[in-house]
Design a protein around this motif. Structure first.
Motif, PDB file in Angstrom:
ATOM      1  N   GLY A 410       0.810  -1.213   0.000  1.00  0.00           N
ATOM      2  CA  GLY A 410       0.000   0.000   0.000  1.00  0.00           C
ATOM      3  C   GLY A 410       0.842   1.262   0.000  1.00  0.00           C
ATOM      4  O   GLY A 410       2.040   1.247  -0.273  1.00  0.00           O
ATOM      5  N   PHE A 411       0.183   2.389   0.354  1.00  0.00           N
ATOM      6  CA  PHE A 411       0.825   3.698   0.272  1.00  0.00           C
ATOM      7  C   PHE A 411       1.211   4.246   1.644  1.00  0.00           C
ATOM      8  O   PHE A 411       1.425   5.437   1.788  1.00  0.00           O
ATOM      9  CB  PHE A 411      -0.114   4.700  -0.406  1.00  0.00           C
ATOM     10  CG  PHE A 411      -0.231   4.486  -1.882  1.00  0.00           C
ATOM     11  CD1 PHE A 411       0.661   5.061  -2.761  1.00  0.00           C
ATOM     12  CD2 PHE A 411      -1.245   3.685  -2.391  1.00  0.00           C
ATOM     13  CE1 PHE A 411       0.549   4.860  -4.121  1.00  0.00           C
ATOM     14  CE2 PHE A 411      -1.369   3.479  -3.754  1.00  0.00           C
ATOM     15  CZ  PHE A 411      -0.465   4.064  -4.623  1.00  0.00           C
ATOM     16  N   GLY A 412       1.308   3.427   2.640  1.00  0.00           N
ATOM     17  CA  GLY A 412       1.659   3.908   3.967  1.00  0.00           C
ATOM     18  C   GLY A 412       3.155   3.912   4.199  1.00  0.00           C
ATOM     19  O   GLY A 412       3.906   4.717   3.652  1.00  0.00           O
ATOM     20  N   LEU A 413       3.604   2.975   5.038  1.00  0.00           N
ATOM     21  CA  LEU A 413       5.022   2.867   5.365  1.00  0.00           C
ATOM     22  C   LEU A 413       5.898   2.635   4.135  1.00  0.00           C
ATOM     23  O   LEU A 413       6.987   3.218   4.039  1.00  0.00           O
ATOM     24  CB  LEU A 413       5.213   1.739   6.389  1.00  0.00           C
ATOM     25  CG  LEU A 413       6.644   1.499   6.875  1.00  0.00           C
ATOM     26  CD1 LEU A 413       7.196   2.739   7.561  1.00  0.00           C
ATOM     27  CD2 LEU A 413       6.688   0.289   7.806  1.00  0.00           C
ATOM     28  N   PRO A 414       5.490   1.807   3.166  1.00  0.00           N
ATOM     29  CA  PRO A 414       6.336   1.636   1.972  1.00  0.00           C
ATOM     30  C   PRO A 414       6.601   2.940   1.234  1.00  0.00           C
ATOM     31  O   PRO A 414       7.709   3.169   0.742  1.00  0.00           O
ATOM     32  CB  PRO A 414       5.527   0.660   1.108  1.00  0.00           C
ATOM     33  CG  PRO A 414       4.692  -0.094   2.069  1.00  0.00           C
ATOM     34  CD  PRO A 414       4.339   0.886   3.149  1.00  0.00           C
ATOM     35  N   LEU A 415       5.590   3.794   1.155  1.00  0.00           N
ATOM     36  CA  LEU A 415       5.776   5.066   0.462  1.00  0.00           C
ATOM     37  C   LEU A 415       6.791   5.943   1.186  1.00  0.00           C
ATOM     38  O   LEU A 415       7.661   6.561   0.558  1.00  0.00           O
ATOM     39  CB  LEU A 415       4.434   5.788   0.354  1.00  0.00           C
ATOM     40  CG  LEU A 415       4.445   7.136  -0.379  1.00  0.00           C
ATOM     41  CD1 LEU A 415       4.862   6.943  -1.826  1.00  0.00           C
ATOM     42  CD2 LEU A 415       3.081   7.800  -0.290  1.00  0.00           C
ATOM     43  N   VAL A 416       6.706   5.978   2.513  1.00  0.00           N
ATOM     44  CA  VAL A 416       7.641   6.792   3.298  1.00  0.00           C
ATOM     45  C   VAL A 416       9.065   6.274   3.144  1.00  0.00           C
ATOM     46  O   VAL A 416      10.005   7.041   2.883  1.00  0.00           O
ATOM     47  CB  VAL A 416       7.222   6.804   4.782  1.00  0.00           C
ATOM     48  CG1 VAL A 416       8.260   7.550   5.623  1.00  0.00           C
ATOM     49  CG2 VAL A 416       5.850   7.439   4.944  1.00  0.00           C
ATOM     50  N   LEU A 417       9.248   4.968   3.297  1.00  0.00           N
ATOM     51  CA  LEU A 417      10.585   4.390   3.169  1.00  0.00           C
ATOM     52  C   LEU A 417      11.140   4.581   1.761  1.00  0.00           C
ATOM     53  O   LEU A 417      12.320   4.911   1.580  1.00  0.00           O
ATOM     54  CB  LEU A 417      10.547   2.899   3.515  1.00  0.00           C
ATOM     55  CG  LEU A 417      10.388   2.535   4.991  1.00  0.00           C
ATOM     56  CD1 LEU A 417      10.287   1.032   5.160  1.00  0.00           C
ATOM     57  CD2 LEU A 417      11.546   3.083   5.804  1.00  0.00           C
ATOM     58  N   GLY A 418      10.288   4.370   0.766  1.00  0.00           N
ATOM     59  CA  GLY A 418      10.740   4.523  -0.615  1.00  0.00           C
ATOM     60  C   GLY A 418      11.197   5.937  -0.917  1.00  0.00           C
ATOM     61  O   GLY A 418      12.237   6.145  -1.559  1.00  0.00           O
ATOM     62  N   ILE A 419      10.439   6.919  -0.449  1.00  0.00           N
ATOM     63  CA  ILE A 419      10.814   8.313  -0.700  1.00  0.00           C
ATOM     64  C   ILE A 419      12.108   8.665   0.020  1.00  0.00           C
ATOM     65  O   ILE A 419      12.967   9.371  -0.522  1.00  0.00           O
ATOM     66  CB  ILE A 419       9.664   9.248  -0.276  1.00  0.00           C
ATOM     67  CG1 ILE A 419       8.470   9.066  -1.222  1.00  0.00           C
ATOM     68  CG2 ILE A 419      10.116  10.698  -0.265  1.00  0.00           C
ATOM     69  CD1 ILE A 419       7.259   9.882  -0.851  1.00  0.00           C
ATOM     70  N   LEU A 420      12.283   8.168   1.248  1.00  0.00           N
ATOM     71  CA  LEU A 420      13.525   8.439   1.982  1.00  0.00           C
ATOM     72  C   LEU A 420      14.736   7.856   1.258  1.00  0.00           C
ATOM     73  O   LEU A 420      15.779   8.516   1.126  1.00  0.00           O
ATOM     74  CB  LEU A 420      13.431   7.870   3.397  1.00  0.00           C
ATOM     75  CG  LEU A 420      12.497   8.602   4.368  1.00  0.00           C
ATOM     76  CD1 LEU A 420      12.444   7.871   5.705  1.00  0.00           C
ATOM     77  CD2 LEU A 420      12.955  10.042   4.571  1.00  0.00           C
ATOM     78  N   VAL A 421      14.605   6.626   0.790  1.00  0.00           N
ATOM     79  CA  VAL A 421      15.719   5.996   0.067  1.00  0.00           C
ATOM     80  C   VAL A 421      16.016   6.751  -1.220  1.00  0.00           C
ATOM     81  O   VAL A 421      17.181   7.030  -1.545  1.00  0.00           O
ATOM     82  CB  VAL A 421      15.394   4.518  -0.236  1.00  0.00           C
ATOM     83  CG1 VAL A 421      16.456   3.915  -1.156  1.00  0.00           C
ATOM     84  CG2 VAL A 421      15.312   3.721   1.052  1.00  0.00           C
ATOM     85  N   PHE A 422      14.974   7.113  -1.952  1.00  0.00           N
ATOM     86  CA  PHE A 422      15.187   7.799  -3.225  1.00  0.00           C
ATOM     87  C   PHE A 422      15.782   9.189  -3.015  1.00  0.00           C
ATOM     88  O   PHE A 422      16.667   9.606  -3.775  1.00  0.00           O
ATOM     89  CB  PHE A 422      13.873   7.909  -3.991  1.00  0.00           C
ATOM     90  CG  PHE A 422      14.009   8.627  -5.305  1.00  0.00           C
ATOM     91  CD1 PHE A 422      14.539   7.977  -6.408  1.00  0.00           C
ATOM     92  CD2 PHE A 422      13.635   9.954  -5.428  1.00  0.00           C
ATOM     93  CE1 PHE A 422      14.682   8.633  -7.624  1.00  0.00           C
ATOM     94  CE2 PHE A 422      13.774  10.620  -6.634  1.00  0.00           C
ATOM     95  CZ  PHE A 422      14.300   9.958  -7.735  1.00  0.00           C
ATOM     96  N   LEU A 423      15.297   9.925  -2.022  1.00  0.00           N
ATOM     97  CA  LEU A 423      15.845  11.257  -1.771  1.00  0.00           C
ATOM     98  C   LEU A 423      17.317  11.183  -1.389  1.00  0.00           C
ATOM     99  O   LEU A 423      18.119  12.036  -1.796  1.00  0.00           O
ATOM    100  CB  LEU A 423      15.042  11.958  -0.669  1.00  0.00           C
ATOM    101  CG  LEU A 423      13.626  12.409  -1.043  1.00  0.00           C
ATOM    102  CD1 LEU A 423      12.943  13.060   0.152  1.00  0.00           C
ATOM    103  CD2 LEU A 423      13.649  13.375  -2.220  1.00  0.00           C
TER     104      LEU A 423
END
Length: 493
Positions: A410-423
């Motif tokens: 979903g768009f919860g914790l995975p979205l946060v972790l993904g954005i942190l890694v990408f940034l």
């Protein structure tokens, strides 16, 4: 091949198709969400170049269309990371991985199909960045240059000077119907020799004609017109002749037809480093480095010839002069003097020479900095086409491993972790590339360092996910503490 092995291979192929289908659905969704966000950001970034130009929808659409492919190297890695994280997180959350492991299918085997797919995506992204992006760069760059030539009257903005051909106009405020009334108008008008010799200041002004007309009629009220008159000879120019006229009403007719008669499809720029393919970049880099080396060699030789130093033999070291009957002492003694004025003259001249040399070196240093920066930019844009291949693969492995570890879709914790890694990945790349422009970091290292940072992180996460371990193993800290706690608390009880 036995029927059992054939059955297993058939099942694995079905499994690969299932995982790939799940992944591609999310990848398309994430890409479709992220791309418009970045397009809007581009529109906001270049809004000053589009606003007030009287552009039609087709031109604005072309502008955004040309910029969209250039966003793919940013949007695609982000979409891959988020899609893989959500896909594998969802599979782990629904215990589908547990079912696969119970049948002897490992996480690495589940990743194999998508791993091969991302190698193909990486190769495709290389051809995309090597062919399509240079093409749209030519289109977008020339379109931007042509848009700057469009200067309709509506482009008169408050508080800044607006160029209108041979004049620049600044107004403090626009008001009234269609903002035709102007307050506190300042106009700088160039003469035929392209020098700013005329200044007009007025308390108020009014745009009489429509902003879409070929001729703009501007009426000024209560002001002054100053004009600097060029003297015919040197004596007249020393007197700074000028003319000043007071007026109650002053009418100006400005021809706007040439400002709007611009071919937006004209392409005058086709050779910048972003417009070149790999083979063209290699030739450009080789040519630039060869020319740069030749320039430095020529400057070094000329500098040594021009600013060489010679050591003049002191007068005291001159051999004694054998005097004759008329001259009893060395005649060179007449130039041996310690007068302060002579010493100061030598010091001032030497200081002036040194300052001139320093200025020459500083100017050459600035020129060489720009030249080296241009070479570094060519190298980085060349290497970025190759680093994108590895970035797609590494970010997929990171996303898949993180999803299997956190067991969340979903768009919860995975979205946060993904954005942190990408940034983290993205900003490391930005910082190193900025440092490479001034040659603080080698451009080859700057282009690869963000991808190199991903490599050990990818290996670590994949290893822990495949062995069904957590993100970080803190047993080496928690276990000794628990033992000490149980030992002492148990003895007290």
């Amino acid at each position: 091949m036995t029927p059992i092995i054939s059955s297993i291979i058939s099942e694995l192929k079905i499994l690969d198709r299932y995982i790939i289908n799940q992944y591609l659905t999310r990848l398309a969704s994430v890409f479709a969400i992220c791309m418009p966000i970045f397009v809007v950001q581009v529109l906001w970034l270049y809004i000053d170049e589009l606003a007030g130009k009287g552009l039609d929808f087709e031109t604005i659409f072309k502008f955004l269309l040309y910029f969209t492919p250039k966003l793919v190297p940013i949007v695609l890695p982000l979409s891959i990371l988020l899609a893989s994280l959500m896909t594998f997180g969802n599979l782990a959350e629904n215990y589908e991985f547990a079912a696969m492991k119970s049948t002897g299918i490992s996480l690495i085997r589940c990743m194999t199909g998508l791993f091969l797919l991302h190698i193909a995506i990486g190769v495709g992204s290389f051809y995309f960045s090597n062919h399509l992006i240079p093409y749209v760069e030519v289109k977008s760059f020339n379109l931007r240059k042509n848009l700057t030539k469009l200067k309709p009257a509506i482009a008169i903005r408050e508080g800044v000077f607006n160029d209108l051909g041979q004049m620049s106009i600044k107004v403090k405020r626009k008001y009234g119907d269609d903002e035709r009334l102007l307050e506190d108008v300042i106009i700088h008008e160039k003469t035929d020799d392209y020098k700013n010799r005329i200044v007009i200041k007025a308390k108020n002004g009014e745009l009489k004609s429509k902003t879409t007309d070929a001729t703009l009629q501007l009426v000024l009220y209560e002001g002054n017109r100053y004009e600097e008159i060029e003297g015919k000879n040197y004596q007249e120019r020393l007197r700074f002749p000028h003319a000043k006229v007071n007026f109650k009403e002053y009418v100006m007719n400005i021809d706007l037809s040439k400002f709007n008669n611009i071919d937006l499809s004209e392409e005058n720029y086709t050779t910048t480093y972003k417009m070149q393919k790999v083979n063209q970049l290699k030739v450009s880099i080789d040519t630039l480095e060869r020319d740069f080396g030749a320039q430095r060699k020529i400057f070094s030789e000329n500098f040594n010839k021009k600013h060489y130093t010679t050591q003049i033999k002191p007068i005291e070291d001159i051999e004694d002069y054998v005097s004759d009957s008329l001259i009893k002492s060395n005649i060179l003694n007449i130039i041996k003097t310690s007068d302060d004025w002579r010493i100061n003259q030598i010091v001032e001249r030497s200081t002036s020479d040194v300052r001139g040399i320093i200025r020459s070196l500083e100017n050459k240093k600035r020129n060489y900095f720009i030249y080296q920066k241009n070479i570094n930019l060519h190298k980085m844009i060349l290497l970025e086409k190759f680093t994108l291949i590895f970035s797609c693969v590494f970010l997929f492995l990171i996303g898949a491993s993180l999803g299997a570890i956190i067991k969340k879709g979903g768009f919860g914790l995975p979205l946060v972790l993904g954005i942190l890694v990408f940034l983290t990945y993205h900003f490391i790349g930005i910082f190193t590339k900025n440092a490479s422009e001034d040659n603080s970091i080698d451009p080859v290292l700057a282009s690869w360092i963000s991808t190199m940072v991903l490599a050990p992180f990818t290996f670590y996460l994949t290893k822990r996910a495949s062995s069904d371990e957590g993100f970080v193993n803190l047993d080496f800290i928690t276990v000794p503490i628990q033992k000490i706690y149980s030992k002492y608390m148990g003895s007290k009880s």
